[in-house]
Design an enzyme around this catalytic site. Structure first.
Site, mmCIF file in Angstrom:
data_model
loop_
_atom_site.group_PDB
_atom_site.id
_atom_site.type_symbol
_atom_site.label_atom_id
_atom_site.label_comp_id
_atom_site.label_asym_id
_atom_site.label_seq_id
_atom_site.Cartn_x
_atom_site.Cartn_y
_atom_site.Cartn_z
ATOM 1 N N GLU A 180 -30.734 0.659 17.529
ATOM 2 C CA GLU A 180 -30.118 1.019 18.812
ATOM 3 C C GLU A 180 -29.597 -0.220 19.531
ATOM 4 O OE1 GLU A 180 -29.435 4.031 19.794
ATOM 5 O OE2 GLU A 180 -30.381 4.832 17.985
ATOM 6 N N TRP A 203 -26.329 -1.095 17.988
ATOM 7 C CA TRP A 203 -25.248 -0.235 18.475
ATOM 8 C C TRP A 203 -24.701 -0.762 19.800
ATOM 9 C CZ3 TRP A 203 -22.140 2.929 16.218
ATOM 10 C CH2 TRP A 203 -22.546 3.699 15.129
ATOM 11 N N TRP A 224 -6.473 19.095 26.299
ATOM 12 C CA TRP A 224 -7.721 19.509 26.930
ATOM 13 C C TRP A 224 -7.495 20.685 27.867
ATOM 14 C CZ3 TRP A 224 -11.408 17.030 24.483
ATOM 15 C CH2 TRP A 224 -11.194 15.722 24.033
ATOM 16 N N ASN A 249 -31.494 9.871 24.997
ATOM 17 C CA ASN A 249 -30.246 9.738 24.251
ATOM 18 C C ASN A 249 -29.840 11.041 23.562
ATOM 19 O OD1 ASN A 249 -28.052 8.078 23.146
ATOM 20 N ND2 ASN A 249 -29.062 8.415 21.180
ATOM 21 N N TRP A 277 -13.117 13.815 27.393
ATOM 22 C CA TRP A 277 -14.317 12.982 27.338
ATOM 23 C C TRP A 277 -14.335 11.929 28.445
ATOM 24 C CZ3 TRP A 277 -13.345 7.789 26.690
ATOM 25 C CH2 TRP A 277 -12.116 7.423 26.109
ATOM 26 N N TRP A 315 -19.482 8.157 24.295
ATOM 27 C CA TRP A 315 -18.626 9.318 24.542
ATOM 28 C C TRP A 315 -17.565 9.467 23.456
ATOM 29 C CZ3 TRP A 315 -18.732 13.553 27.471
ATOM 30 C CH2 TRP A 315 -19.700 13.609 28.469
#
Length: 244
Positions: free
Chosen positions: A49, A52, A80, A115, A133, A156
């Site tokens: 993590e 990331w 969208w 998360n 998003w 996202w």
């Protein structure tokens, strides 16, 4: 998600109160000789993590356009729906999808969420409601104690399928299955959605499926999940076709 199973150190990393090198060194020490298999496994997950976080920082630095645009150019022009009423329901935890509502209410009350919860609510907004998003990204930044531009944007775009190393754009979380798997007894939902505290573990994840109506809570979700996949795939595929 009802368990206290994360370090909850993200706000401290975000504001530099805890150094990344210190966190990495601690993780490596926890993987050392004499540690239990469980400790080593937990340290490995945590280290991944942390990696990331660094990865998304590098992406933002090298490709600053991701602040406003999809990393994957072929998915930069998705049509969208951007329904304002549905977006408001999502923000306020009134979608009628218990696990989503629990997570969004937690965010609003304490400025943090697990998360897994972040992935569930993001997928619901983008893939179920077909809302941009970037709307969700901005709401998270406004409310998260650990709101970090790089990590938030990367997360996202991963969920939306528009980013680098992202989830496949055709992957759509089933929030009911996610709820049953990661909150099996419904304790997380009961904590944050008090209207549903009287329901048992078999009812609480999707009360409308058992024709259960609870006073003060939506009778059914704001979206028919039977329509979600086709609608979302059409929007994504159209964007890819236009990009050719």
């Amino acid at each position: 998600m009802d368990l206290d199973g994360t370090s909850s150190l993200s706000p401290y990393l975000r504001f530099g109160m805890l150094g990344l090198r210190q966190a990495v060194r601690t993780a490596q020490q926890a993987q050392g000789q004499g540690r239990s298999a469980e400790e080593k496994h937990g340290a490995e997950i945590w280290l991944n993590e942390l990696i990331w976080r660094e990865f998304y920082i590098q992406i933002l630095y090298q490709f600053p356009r991701v602040r406003q645009n999809a990393f994957n150019a072929s998915l930069a022009n998705i049509q969208w729906r951007n329904n304002e009423a549905e977006f408001s329901a999502w923000k306020n935890g009134l979608t009628g999808m218990p696990i989503v509502d629990a997570a969004m209410r937690q965010l609003k009350e304490i400025g943090w969420m697990h998360n897994r919860a972040r992935m569930i609510v993001a997928s619901f907004l983008v893939k179920d409601l077909l809302i941009d998003w970037r709307w969700g990204e901005a709401w998270f930044m406004e409310n998260l104690l650990d709101g970090d531009l790089a990590a938030n944007n990367g997360g996202w775009q991963w969920t939306a399928g528009t980013g680098t190393d992202a989830a496949p754009y055709f992957r759509i979380f089933n929030p009911i299955l996610q709820s049953a798997k990661f909150d099996p007894d419904g304790n997380y939902i009961r904590k944050w959605v008090p209207e549903l505290r009287g329901l048992n573990a078999k009812e609480i994840h999707a009360p409308w499926e058992k024709d259960i109506k609870v006073n003060g809570y939506p009778e059914k979700p704001i979206v028919d999940r039977g329509l979600v996949k086709e609608r979302t795939m059409n929007a994504y595929n159209l964007s890819k076709e236009k990009a050719k």
